[in-house]
Design an enzyme around this catalytic site. Structure first.
Site, PDB file in Angstrom:
ATOM      1  N   ASP A  99       0.864  -1.179   0.000  1.00 34.36           N
ATOM      2  CA  ASP A  99       0.000   0.000   0.000  1.00 34.36           C
ATOM      3  C   ASP A  99       0.905   1.234   0.000  1.00 34.36           C
ATOM      4  O   ASP A  99       1.478   1.602   1.031  1.00 34.36           O
ATOM      5  CB  ASP A  99      -0.916   0.009   1.220  1.00 34.36           C
ATOM      6  N   LYS A 163      -6.808   3.434  -3.275  1.00 28.10           N
ATOM      7  CA  LYS A 163      -7.229   3.449  -1.877  1.00 28.10           C
ATOM      8  C   LYS A 163      -7.414   4.892  -1.432  1.00 28.10           C
ATOM      9  O   LYS A 163      -6.632   5.767  -1.817  1.00 28.10           O
ATOM     10  CB  LYS A 163      -6.159   2.742  -1.035  1.00 28.10           C
ATOM     11  N   LYS A 200     -10.284   0.436  -2.394  1.00 22.40           N
ATOM     12  CA  LYS A 200     -10.153   0.229  -0.954  1.00 22.40           C
ATOM     13  C   LYS A 200     -10.450   1.517  -0.199  1.00 22.40           C
ATOM     14  O   LYS A 200      -9.617   2.425  -0.169  1.00 22.40           O
ATOM     15  CB  LYS A 200      -8.751  -0.278  -0.605  1.00 22.40           C
TER      16      LYS A 200
END
Length: 258
Positions: A99, A163, A200
């Site tokens: 991430d 995300k 996300k």
């Protein structure tokens, strides 16, 4: 209530169970791992600081639960060599997913090329099938048009997921931002039906009702059959307990944290 129970069951397998607390310890990671496999199924992944990747990977062997970690976190800085070194070490330690915080300040200041190039270089450092999730830090970007543009930049640079947030900003995931990002993913799907881009939301998602709202939005924009652990994750620490409480008939439990 039956519908909410089914929604909670659906959401449970989409959770990236997260501990990115500044004071996280090895014992906390063991506790986190111990929560991943429940009577109602397993979460998708744990998301931990890079220093805990090897421990998490070892403790999760045989469970099917993936290990995610964060790089360039949470500042979204511009030292790409350091980010690459951090990424390579995480992969060596056993990370399945990275991430990456986008260099969002550079992007907002007009340096789109720098932000894009950093993502490209991190993507190039990842051996298949390691996934790259790019964190936009939408609460800091703010402007809906810039969030739309940042989503496109991340996807063009190779993101497997986009995300919303680090969970460390004053404003994290919102349904308004989710709609923008999912719309960009749908636009990308129309342009290239072969490539799968996931979404996300992270930060502030704490109840079964919260999860239901995001899933309903994804179903509306992407279609009811699109959501799976390959395309949708919740970044959260307290959501899992709330989902279990709903499934077991206890309603939702409000939680604090990421």
């Amino acid at each position: 209530m039956t519908d909410m129970i089914e929604t909670a069951k659906r959401a449970l397998g989409l959770v990236d169970l997260t501990n990115l607390n500044d004071d996280c310890t090895s014992a906390d990671i063991t506790g986190l791992v111990g929560r991943t496999v429940t009577d109602h199924g397993s979460v998708a992944a744990v998301c931990v600081w890079p220093r805990f990747v090897a421990q998490a990977a070892n403790e999760l062997k045989g469970t099917g639960v993936r290990v995610a970690t964060v790089v360039n976190f949470p500042e979204g800085g511009e030292d790409t060599d350091a980010v690459l070194a951090e990424t390579r070490q995480a992969i060596a330690d056993g990370a399945d997913e990275i991430d990456l915080v986008m260099a969002y300040r550079a992007f907002v200041s007009g340096r789109k090329g720098f932000a894009e190039e950093q993502i490209i270089r991190v993507k190039e450092a990842l051996p298949a099938p390691v996934l790259l999730k790019v964190i936009l830090e939408t609460g800091e970007i703010g402007d809906p048009l810039l969030i739309h543009a940042a989503s496109n930049v991340a996807i063009a640079a190779g993101a497997d997921f986009i995300k919303t947030s680090t969970g460390k900003a004053a404003v994290n995931a919102t349904l308004e931002v989710a709609e923008i990002m999912l719309t960009v993913i749908e636009e990308a799907r129309r342009d290239d039906g072969e490539r799968v881009i996931g979404f996300k939301p992270a930060g502030g998602i704490r109840t079964s009702e919260d999860a239901a709202s995001y899933l309903a939005l994804a179903d509306r924009i992407m279609g009811r059959n699109w959501v799976s652990a390959h395309t949708f994750r919740f970044g959260a620490s307290g959501l899992l307990d709330a989902l279990i409480a709903t499934i077991e008939g206890g309603g939702h439990t409000p939680n604090q944290g990421y």
